[in-house]
Write an enzyme that holds these catalytic residues in place. Structure first.
Site, mmCIF file in Angstrom:
data_model
loop_
_atom_site.group_PDB
_atom_site.id
_atom_site.type_symbol
_atom_site.label_atom_id
_atom_site.label_comp_id
_atom_site.label_asym_id
_atom_site.label_seq_id
_atom_site.Cartn_x
_atom_site.Cartn_y
_atom_site.Cartn_z
ATOM 1 N N ARG A 1 0.812 -1.226 0.000
ATOM 2 C CA ARG A 1 0.000 0.000 0.000
ATOM 3 C C ARG A 1 0.844 1.274 0.000
ATOM 4 N NH1 ARG A 1 -2.335 -3.529 -1.380
ATOM 5 N NH2 ARG A 1 -4.280 -4.430 -0.660
ATOM 6 N N GLU B 1 -4.411 4.617 6.240
ATOM 7 C CA GLU B 1 -4.378 4.349 4.800
ATOM 8 C C GLU B 1 -5.017 5.499 4.031
ATOM 9 O OE1 GLU B 1 -6.214 1.078 1.685
ATOM 10 O OE2 GLU B 1 -5.197 0.353 3.481
ATOM 11 N N SER C 1 -11.058 1.872 3.237
ATOM 12 C CA SER C 1 -10.293 1.356 4.371
ATOM 13 C C SER C 1 -9.534 2.493 5.047
ATOM 14 C CB SER C 1 -9.304 0.286 3.906
ATOM 15 O OG SER C 1 -9.988 -0.831 3.394
#
EC number: 1.3.1.98
Length: 308
Positions: free
Chosen positions: A176, A296, A226
């Site tokens: 990520r 995130e 998320s």
């Protein structure tokens, strides 16, 4: 007309592509965010280079707005220029199993177009509501796939107007994240290496991914996707749920009852509500399990809770 508006109009001839004091809550999936000084739709690399030059001369911050799906904008908004990539940045060109796509193209649109041509590798992206450029910078992924698996090359434009082609090693893919995060790089184009595959099988896999998303995510409420990255060997959602935080609320921001790693906007949530709740969740999980969760979602503007 202000001097800045005049300079923008000298670059962007269509006045409909320049919006002043535009509320960014209109452009984020969580429906939160104060005004941008200027929101500008950019149609080609020439316009983008000139805008970046202007921003450099005037010492203006520059933000790139994709689909606004993994983003929280402060209630005070952001200063400077918010740029949305359109026109040539949304194009898709296919040559065999190689795809060239602009950084402003929608990931789900790209995934579906690839499947219709019998090209596999992007099934994971069908349920990621973001753009190719944003997806590359954060190495977006789902269902065991991510951008690192398909990207062969990226063309980026730096804040000083320089254009550079980068190979995967230079992009620096990680979980990520990439080396491009936190830099001035703007993704203009991405070259992807896909694989021939059965069209029916690809479409079946994507239906499964979309059905799973509908079954597990709180899509009935505005949300920013998320909230936290999964820590190594675990899931942020599991830790948040085990900490008893499902349903936890600050104002109209609530930890989803359906998926604990989502914060939903029940109606009138503010960025302060969301960030205060994120801080509470992070602190509680760290206290209970000794794991410090990392955000995130991207956060623009005033943010004492999760500094860059």
């Amino acid at each position: 007309m202000s001097p800045m508006a005049e300079r923008l109009r000298s670059i962007i001839r269509d006045p409909g592509r320049i919006r002043r004091a535009e509320p960014l809550k209109r452009h984020t999936s969580v429906r939160i965010g104060g005004p941008a000084d200027y929101l500008v739709e950019v149609a080609d690399r020439h316009e983008l280079s000139r805008l970046l030059r202007l921003a450099g001369e005037e010492a203006l911050p520059v933000y790139i707005l994709g689909s606004g799906s993994n983003l929280v904008v402060s209630d005070e908004g952001v200063r400077g220029l918010v740029l949305r990539l359109t026109g040539e940045f949304a194009r898709i060109a296919v040559d065999g199993s190689t795809v060239r796509v602009g950084g402003g193209c929608s990931l789900p649109k790209l995934a579906h177009q690839a499947s219709r041509r019998g090209l596999g590798g992007l099934e994971f992206a069908c349920a990621i509501p973001g753009t190719v450029g944003a997806g590359l910078v954060m190495n977006a992924g789902a269902h065991g796939g991510d951008m690192a698996q398909v990207v062969a090359e990226a063309t980026v434009i730096w804040g000083d107007g320089r254009m550079e082609r980068l190979c995967p090693g230079e992009i620096g893919f990680a979980y990520r994240s990439t080396r491009l995060q936190g830099t001035s790089a703007i993704v203009a184009e991405v070259v992807m290496a896909l694989r021939p595959a059965d069209r029916a099988a690809l479409e079946g896999a994507m239906r499964q991914h979309l059905n799973r998303r509908r079954a597990t995510q709180p899509l009935q409420y505005p949300n920013a996707g998320s909230v936290f990255k999964n820590p190594p060997g675990d899931y942020a959602g599991r830790l948040i749920e085990q900490a008893g935080l499902k349903g936890e609320r600050v104002g109209d921001a609530q930890v989803s009852e359906k998926h604990a790693n989502f914060i939903v906007n029940l109606g009138q949530a503010t960025a302060r509500d969301v960030l205060t709740l994120m801080d509470r969740v992070r602190s509680t999980v760290e206290r209970r399990f000794g794991v410090r969760l990392e955000a995130e979602v991207k956060i623009w503007g005033h943010n004492p809770w999760f500094p860059p």
